[in-house]
Design an enzyme around this catalytic site. Sequence first.
Site, PDB file in Angstrom:
ATOM      1  N   ASP A  82      21.628 -18.560  29.316  1.00  0.00           N
ATOM      2  CA  ASP A  82      21.216 -18.879  27.950  1.00  0.00           C
ATOM      3  C   ASP A  82      21.426 -17.718  26.969  1.00  0.00           C
ATOM      4  O   ASP A  82      20.908 -16.618  27.164  1.00  0.00           O
ATOM      5  CB  ASP A  82      19.735 -19.274  27.994  1.00  0.00           C
TER       6      ASP A  82
ATOM      7  N   SER B 125      22.989 -22.023  22.741  1.00  0.00           N
ATOM      8  CA  SER B 125      22.394 -23.091  23.532  1.00  0.00           C
ATOM      9  C   SER B 125      22.516 -24.441  22.821  1.00  0.00           C
ATOM     10  O   SER B 125      23.624 -24.900  22.556  1.00  0.00           O
ATOM     11  CB  SER B 125      20.939 -22.729  23.838  1.00  0.00           C
TER      12      SER B 125
END
Length: 297
Positions: A169, A39
Amino acid sequence: MHEIGLVLEGGGMRGVYTAGVLDFFMEKNLYFPYVIGVSAGACNAASYISKQIGRNKTVLIDYVKHPDFGGLKTLINEKSLFGMKLIFEDIPIKYEPFSFHCFFKNKQKFIITATDVEKAQPYYIDKHEIMKNYSFENRNDKILQAIKASSSLPFISPSVEFNGIRLLDGGICDPIPIKKSENDGMLRNVIILTRDKFYRKKPFKYAGVTRKIYNQKFSYALSNRHKKYNDTLDYIEQLQVDKKAFIIRPSKPLNIDRFERNQSKLEKAYNIGYEDALYMYRDLLKWMETEKQVTNY
């Protein structure tokens, strides 16, 4: 002597701490042969590999007031609380140009960590695989797409399709990808975290909502991510005791969350990262034993 890997945690806007650490590293010409990020960690890693000092700081602090950075407008137009078009298209292409040439020329291995939504398993994207499988014209878009996928939060952003696979994610299934780094041969690692030493993740509050939106495997992964995260913290702290890991984490709570828009708070968090790296630099060099193996990139 084994090569040393660099492992970067995510954390949304808390990634500005990592930006401070990496800017210090770049000033010292300290580059590691293997980098893996999740991320915001993957976002920071890209500018580190392209050797653009200060770029992450500019993107994370100067652009938070941009009307397209995030909020109700992007939620309506993009179905995302973050302005993914601004962050992963306009900024790297038009406003704060990303040096794709330097990024792909650099021999550092770079792994981007995402989550396969259907299988609820980590999905790793290798920079060198992108270079091998895509034309010069397409690889820029693919690397941005990969980082975007790693940064797309459940409920907050739509999933991203990459090679026919729905991704979200990377922090869901592999929040601190130390074991991936070890499996790739990096038996010693520098790990940059975005939470202070006393933080432990709490159980996910909205498990019931998750089951109404995502499949059973993915819902289970979300509901148990706190266990995965906390177990990984225990693991890397043992690695630190065994001198197989050097951990850099905020020396004090950053007092910002993943959606922070207060520029003064973000600036402070960046400075904490830079100052922590400065303070720990001599110990880091001693732990590494030699600089030569990590600076020839």
